[in-house]
Each structure stands twice: as C-alpha cells, then as structure tokens.
Design an enzyme around this catalytic site. Structure first.
Site, PDB file in Angstrom:
ATOM      1  N   LYS A 183     -68.708  50.154  75.589  1.00 46.37           N
ATOM      2  CA  LYS A 183     -68.787  51.274  74.778  1.00 46.37           C
ATOM      3  C   LYS A 183     -70.289  52.100  74.941  1.00 46.37           C
ATOM      4  CE  LYS A 183     -65.865  49.924  70.900  1.00 46.37           C
ATOM      5  NZ  LYS A 183     -65.602  49.834  69.740  1.00 46.37           N
ATOM      6  N   TYR A 236     -58.026  56.950  69.873  1.00 45.49           N
ATOM      7  CA  TYR A 236     -58.064  56.314  68.487  1.00 45.49           C
ATOM      8  C   TYR A 236     -57.080  56.869  67.406  1.00 45.49           C
ATOM      9  CZ  TYR A 236     -62.078  53.097  69.947  1.00 45.49           C
ATOM     10  OH  TYR A 236     -62.825  52.238  70.348  1.00 45.49           O
ATOM     11  N   THR A 295     -65.075  42.198  64.863  1.00 45.39           N
ATOM     12  CA  THR A 295     -65.421  43.664  64.716  1.00 45.39           C
ATOM     13  C   THR A 295     -67.035  43.818  64.351  1.00 45.39           C
ATOM     14  OG1 THR A 295     -63.216  44.266  64.191  1.00 45.39           O
ATOM     15  CG2 THR A 295     -64.811  45.887  64.052  1.00 45.39           C
ATOM     16  N   ARG A 332     -69.858  40.392  71.306  1.00 43.97           N
ATOM     17  CA  ARG A 332     -70.587  41.306  69.899  1.00 43.97           C
ATOM     18  C   ARG A 332     -71.580  40.554  68.975  1.00 43.97           C
ATOM     19  NH1 ARG A 332     -64.674  43.450  67.875  1.00 43.97           N
ATOM     20  NH2 ARG A 332     -64.713  45.404  68.853  1.00 43.97           N
ATOM     21  N   ASN A 361     -70.431  48.507  68.487  1.00 38.93           N
ATOM     22  CA  ASN A 361     -70.253  46.906  68.829  1.00 38.93           C
ATOM     23  C   ASN A 361     -69.775  46.702  70.271  1.00 38.93           C
ATOM     24  OD1 ASN A 361     -67.729  48.062  68.707  1.00 38.93           O
ATOM     25  ND2 ASN A 361     -66.971  46.977  66.999  1.00 38.93           N
ATOM     26  N   HIS A 369     -64.588  47.360  73.254  1.00 42.26           N
ATOM     27  CA  HIS A 369     -63.168  47.522  72.804  1.00 42.26           C
ATOM     28  C   HIS A 369     -62.357  46.681  73.598  1.00 42.26           C
ATOM     29  CE1 HIS A 369     -59.233  49.301  71.588  1.00 42.26           C
ATOM     30  NE2 HIS A 369     -58.978  49.149  72.947  1.00 42.26           N
ATOM     31  N   GLU A 405     -52.280  51.753  76.057  1.00 40.58           N
ATOM     32  CA  GLU A 405     -53.802  51.970  76.293  1.00 40.58           C
ATOM     33  C   GLU A 405     -53.916  52.070  78.015  1.00 40.58           C
ATOM     34  OE1 GLU A 405     -55.622  50.271  72.112  1.00 40.58           O
ATOM     35  OE2 GLU A 405     -56.330  49.426  74.337  1.00 40.58           O
TER      36      GLU A 405
HETATM   37  P1  GDP Z   1     -61.815  46.121  66.888  1.00 43.27           P
HETATM   38  O1  GDP Z   1     -60.265  46.147  67.106  1.00 43.27           O
HETATM   39  O2  GDP Z   1     -62.227  44.931  66.439  1.00 43.27           O
HETATM   40  O3  GDP Z   1     -62.353  47.267  67.638  1.00 43.27           O
HETATM   41  O4  GDP Z   1     -61.650  46.770  65.470  1.00 43.27           O
HETATM   42  P2  GDP Z   1     -60.993  48.133  64.638  1.00 43.27           P
HETATM   43  O5  GDP Z   1     -59.744  48.328  65.487  1.00 43.27           O
HETATM   44  O6  GDP Z   1     -60.627  47.915  63.059  1.00 43.27           O
HETATM   45  O7  GDP Z   1     -61.759  49.376  64.814  1.00 43.27           O
HETATM   46  C1  GDP Z   1     -62.029  50.143  65.870  1.00 43.27           C
HETATM   47  C2  GDP Z   1     -63.460  50.372  66.108  1.00 43.27           C
HETATM   48  O8  GDP Z   1     -64.046  51.186  64.928  1.00 43.27           O
HETATM   49  C3  GDP Z   1     -64.483  49.190  65.821  1.00 43.27           C
HETATM   50  O9  GDP Z   1     -64.827  48.464  67.035  1.00 43.27           O
HETATM   51  C4  GDP Z   1     -65.668  49.968  65.575  1.00 43.27           C
HETATM   52  O10 GDP Z   1     -66.451  50.586  66.760  1.00 43.27           O
HETATM   53  C5  GDP Z   1     -65.264  51.020  64.827  1.00 43.27           C
HETATM   54  N1  GDP Z   1     -65.184  50.523  63.130  1.00 43.27           N
HETATM   55  C6  GDP Z   1     -64.491  49.741  62.644  1.00 43.27           C
HETATM   56  N2  GDP Z   1     -64.664  49.609  61.229  1.00 43.27           N
HETATM   57  C7  GDP Z   1     -65.861  50.367  61.205  1.00 43.27           C
HETATM   58  C8  GDP Z   1     -66.523  50.820  59.863  1.00 43.27           C
HETATM   59  O11 GDP Z   1     -66.230  50.210  58.528  1.00 43.27           O
HETATM   60  N3  GDP Z   1     -67.568  51.903  59.994  1.00 43.27           N
HETATM   61  C9  GDP Z   1     -67.742  52.280  61.238  1.00 43.27           C
HETATM   62  N4  GDP Z   1     -68.645  53.350  61.211  1.00 43.27           N
HETATM   63  N5  GDP Z   1     -67.113  52.130  62.420  1.00 43.27           N
HETATM   64  C10 GDP Z   1     -65.991  51.108  62.315  1.00 43.27           C
END
Ligand code: GDP
Length: 140
Positions: free
Chosen positions: A11, A51, A93, A104, A114, A117, A128
């Site tokens: 990222k 997304y 995450t 991470r 973070n 992805h 994807e």
């Molecule tokens: P991942 O599969 O671990 O990447 O997590 P998710 O699919 O839940 O979320 C996708 C991405 O959205 C994450 O990798 C973060 O970059 C972002 N994200 C997730 N939760 C939050 C949050 O609570 N706040 C913000 N600002 N970004 C978030």
C-alpha cells in the site's frame, strides 16, 4: 495441501517509506512465490471497484483516498495454502493487534495505513487476480 494463488498489494504508506523490498523479503521468506508484479497508481474509480464490497462501511471514502494517495505494488503470490499463509504473514488488520514478526506489526502505521492487502478467501483471490492482471502477466 493445494497450491493456491492470492492477491497482495503493497500500500501507499509502504511504497512512500521505500519498504517494497523489505516486505517482499518477508513474503518470500514465508515460502510464497511472487509470480506477477506491477507498480501502479490507482484512480478513484480503480480503488472504488476493488473495494466495492466495503462500499457501505464508514471508512470507505477514507480508504479510497488513502489507496489513491501514492504508488502501490500489486502482486500475485503462489504457494501451498497461499491465502491463509499470506494472511498469517500480514498479521491482523489493526497493527496494535498483529502478532510479533508479521508485516503489519513490523511496518504498519495505523489500522488504515497498514502496509499490505491480502485476499481473504480463495474465491475472492480469484476475483481480485482477474480484476488486476491479464493471464499472460502471471508467470508461475
Ligand atoms: P483486511 O482484510 O485485514 O485488509 O481488513 P478489511 O477487509 O476489514 O479492511 C480493508 C482495509 O480497510 C484495511 O486493510 C484497512 O486499510 C482499512 N480499514 C479497516 N478497518 C478500518 C477502520 O476501522 N478505519 C479505517 N480508516 N480504515 C480501516
């Protein structure tokens, strides 16, 4: 165990800090082979399409703004059990909750910035990968 493929994105927070090589050393060190790779910068439409599943989540607009804020490196990774293996290397995450030694934990700045992805299922990995690469760009 079956050979699988998963999609990885390094990222903008990580490319900005010149961490592509450090992150890929952790990926390869875990036995994942990088079989496709491109550095690019997403448009708003690109990030919204990728997304789309998160469209209703409160952080969607922030996430799209972050993912379009700088270069990203999109990769296909291949290994036995690649989807879970890469999730294990990435860590949780929220870096505050990520296990010691994960990408991470070592590199992420925040729950949003973070660093990486990774696909969350074999089914989503296929979708994807198809969205990001042409078949001829993947060389196993
Ligand atoms: P991942 O599969 O671990 O990447 O997590 P998710 O699919 O839940 O979320 C996708 C991405 O959205 C994450 O990798 C973060 O970059 C972002 N994200 C997730 N939760 C939050 C949050 O609570 N706040 C913000 N600002 N970004 C978030």
């Amino acid at each position: 165990m079956a050979t699988e493929r998963t999609l990885s994105i390094i990222k903008p927070d990580a490319t900005r800090r010149n961490l592509t090589g450090a992150i890929n050393a952790m990926i390869e060190g875990a036995g994942l082979r990088i079989i496709a790779q491109k550095r690019t910068k997403w448009s708003k439409a690109d990030a919204e399409a990728f997304y789309a599943v998160h469209r209703e989540r409160p952080f969607f607009n922030d996430l799209v703004a972050f993912m379009t804020s700088g270069p990203i490196v999109i990769q296909v990774l291949e290994a036995d059990n690649a989807v879970q293996r890469y999730r294990d290397v990435m860590g949780a995450t929220n870096p505050a909750n990520a296990a010691v030694g994960t990408i991470r934990k070592v590199h992420a700045e925040s729950i949003e910035a973070n660093s990486v992805h990774g696909s969350d299922s074999v089914e989503n990995a296929k979708k994807e990968i198809d969205l990001c690469f042409k078949p001829a760009e993947i060389v196993g």
